[in-house]
Motif scaffolding. Structure first.
Motif, mmCIF file in Angstrom:
data_model
loop_
_atom_site.group_PDB
_atom_site.id
_atom_site.type_symbol
_atom_site.label_atom_id
_atom_site.label_comp_id
_atom_site.label_asym_id
_atom_site.label_seq_id
_atom_site.Cartn_x
_atom_site.Cartn_y
_atom_site.Cartn_z
ATOM 1 N N MET A 1 34.976 36.836 42.770
ATOM 2 C CA MET A 1 35.287 38.204 43.141
ATOM 3 C C MET A 1 34.688 38.526 44.514
ATOM 4 N N LYS A 2 33.456 38.085 44.726
ATOM 5 C CA LYS A 2 32.788 38.364 45.986
ATOM 6 C C LYS A 2 33.493 37.675 47.154
ATOM 7 N N LYS A 3 33.962 36.451 46.932
ATOM 8 C CA LYS A 3 34.659 35.708 47.984
ATOM 9 C C LYS A 3 35.969 36.390 48.367
ATOM 10 N N LEU A 5 36.697 39.581 48.058
ATOM 11 C CA LEU A 5 36.364 40.814 48.779
ATOM 12 C C LEU A 5 35.975 40.495 50.212
ATOM 13 N N LEU A 6 35.189 39.447 50.384
ATOM 14 C CA LEU A 6 34.782 39.026 51.719
ATOM 15 C C LEU A 6 35.996 38.606 52.560
#
Length: 141
Positions: A1-3, A5-6
């Motif tokens: 999820m973080k990747k 968003l990034l």
């Protein structure tokens, strides 16, 4: 999820830039080309980059190229304290040569004109600067 968003945060500005470029290109190509005479200048501004600042000389502009043969004076450029002012951006390496031409234009009968892409109801977009009827790059070489 973080990747994800990034990646979205990283590519969003690029996507916006590409979209804006496409929008400006389409807008510029949909308009009718009109040629207006210009006067006045300010060749450089340290904060805004290199450009030719000018005012449109409506007395020397052929208004027959506009709908109903009426010059849309209020549609061109932006309002400044001293009148309506327009800008035509130029590469830095040509600033001095164009500045010299602008300064000498009255003594050498040099004529400056700008070709705009014009559509009624839309902001006109400057396409090319002409010096004595030739594209500015060809005229200074």
């Amino acid at each position: 999820m973080k990747k994800r968003l990034l990646l979205a945060v990283f590519f969003l500005p690029l996507i916006c830039l590409i979209g804006w470029t496409i929008f400006l290109t389409v807008s510029r190509n949909q308009g009718t080309e009109v040629k207006v005479a210009v006067r006045g200048y300010d060749p450089r501004d340290l904060l805004s980059g290199h450009y030719i600042a000018y005012q449109i000389d409506w007395a020397k502009t052929d208004c027959d190229q506009f709908p109903d043969s009426i010059c849309p004076k209020e549609k061109f450029c932006h309002q400044a304290r001293w009148g309506r002012q327009c800008r035509f951006y130029i590469p830095e390496q040509y600033a001095k040569e164009l500045d010299d031409l602008f300064r000498k234009r009255n003594s050498t009968d040099t004529v400056f004109e700008i070709i705009y892409s014009y559509r009624p109801g839309h902001k006109p977009l400057a396409k090319e600067m002409l010096i004595n009827g030739r594209a500015w790059k060809a005229a200074i070489k």
